[in-house]
Design a protein around this motif. Structure first.
Motif, PDB file in Angstrom:
ATOM      1  N   SER A   6     -59.856  32.729  22.851  1.00 37.40           N
ATOM      2  CA  SER A   6     -58.696  32.728  23.745  1.00 37.40           C
ATOM      3  C   SER A   6     -59.011  31.981  25.019  1.00 37.40           C
ATOM      4  O   SER A   6     -60.165  31.817  25.395  1.00 37.40           O
ATOM      5  CB  SER A   6     -58.262  34.160  24.071  1.00 37.40           C
ATOM      6  N   TYR A   8     -57.050  31.529  29.076  1.00 32.74           N
ATOM      7  CA  TYR A   8     -56.114  32.204  29.960  1.00 32.74           C
ATOM      8  C   TYR A   8     -55.321  31.188  30.742  1.00 32.74           C
ATOM      9  O   TYR A   8     -55.819  30.123  31.065  1.00 32.74           O
ATOM     10  CB  TYR A   8     -56.876  33.147  30.878  1.00 32.74           C
ATOM     11  N   TYR A  12     -48.077  29.785  31.958  1.00 27.77           N
ATOM     12  CA  TYR A  12     -47.944  30.016  30.521  1.00 27.77           C
ATOM     13  C   TYR A  12     -47.038  28.976  29.856  1.00 27.77           C
ATOM     14  O   TYR A  12     -47.392  28.426  28.813  1.00 27.77           O
ATOM     15  CB  TYR A  12     -47.420  31.429  30.275  1.00 27.77           C
ATOM     16  N   GLN A  45     -46.806  40.495  30.308  1.00 31.10           N
ATOM     17  CA  GLN A  45     -47.827  39.487  30.000  1.00 31.10           C
ATOM     18  C   GLN A  45     -47.554  38.873  28.627  1.00 31.10           C
ATOM     19  O   GLN A  45     -47.457  39.568  27.622  1.00 31.10           O
ATOM     20  CB  GLN A  45     -49.211  40.133  30.003  1.00 31.10           C
ATOM     21  N   MET A  47     -48.385  36.203  25.422  1.00 33.68           N
ATOM     22  CA  MET A  47     -49.485  35.576  24.705  1.00 33.68           C
ATOM     23  C   MET A  47     -48.973  34.987  23.404  1.00 33.68           C
ATOM     24  O   MET A  47     -47.956  35.434  22.866  1.00 33.68           O
ATOM     25  CB  MET A  47     -50.638  36.551  24.462  1.00 33.68           C
ATOM     26  N   ILE A  61     -53.400  33.447  26.694  1.00 34.38           N
ATOM     27  CA  ILE A  61     -53.036  34.721  27.301  1.00 34.38           C
ATOM     28  C   ILE A  61     -52.683  34.478  28.764  1.00 34.38           C
ATOM     29  O   ILE A  61     -53.471  33.913  29.522  1.00 34.38           O
ATOM     30  CB  ILE A  61     -54.198  35.730  27.188  1.00 34.38           C
ATOM     31  N   VAL A  63     -52.208  35.079  32.605  1.00 29.40           N
ATOM     32  CA  VAL A  63     -52.869  35.858  33.651  1.00 29.40           C
ATOM     33  C   VAL A  63     -52.215  35.540  34.994  1.00 29.40           C
ATOM     34  O   VAL A  63     -51.547  34.522  35.140  1.00 29.40           O
ATOM     35  CB  VAL A  63     -54.390  35.577  33.719  1.00 29.40           C
ATOM     36  N   TYR A  67     -58.954  31.391  36.868  1.00 31.83           N
ATOM     37  CA  TYR A  67     -60.180  31.799  36.200  1.00 31.83           C
ATOM     38  C   TYR A  67     -61.057  30.571  36.051  1.00 31.83           C
ATOM     39  O   TYR A  67     -60.644  29.451  36.343  1.00 31.83           O
ATOM     40  CB  TYR A  67     -59.839  32.393  34.830  1.00 31.83           C
TER      41      TYR A  67
END
Length: 131
Positions: A6, A8, A12, A45, A47, A61, A63, A67
């Motif tokens: 995965s 993040y 999205y 959230q 995904m 996914i 967030v 990150y």
């Protein structure tokens, strides 16, 4: 080869669009998409997972915070598929991080292309065949 992995995303929609275009060029499609309602701190959230038919192998996914970017290499059936991946990834919002070509530093037949997805991940397609 990998079973699943995965990455993040803080954007999205843009990341999903990037992978829809890039994955299609390798013959992969979205296998599932849903909201992780079990996450009490982020109940909306989102995904989704891409892969070959019936195999959700690569997950995106959503967030809330940035990150550390990752490197992801996807197998390509041949060099033309690497070329198509690169073109589709760029057209789908990716940035160049290494045009398609041989990378003899890795081995004689290593043919890869590198792009940066909307979240800063280094995304590669690679073929290890002689031609």
């Amino acid at each position: 080869m990998f079973d699943h992995l995965s990455t993040y995303s803080t954007d999205y929609a843009a990341t999903k669009e990037f992978y829809e275009g890039a994955m299609a060029s390798l013959g992969y499609a979205m296998q599932m998409e849903f909201v992780a309602e079990w996450n009490a701190e982020f109940p909306m959230q989102r995904m989704c997972a891409f892969g070959p038919e019936g195999k959700p192998a690569f997950w995106i996914i959503e967030v809330k915070e940035n990150y550390t970017p990752r490197h992801i290499a996807f197998s390509a059936a041949n060099r033309e598929a690497v070329n198509l991946f690169y073109q589709a990834a760029i057209e789908s919002g990716g940035k160049d991080n290494g045009k398609p070509g041989l990378r003899p530093t890795y081995h004689e037949h290593y043919y890869g292309a590198f792009t940066i997805d909307p979240d800063g991940n280094n995304v590669e397609a690679v073929c290890h065949l002689p031609e």
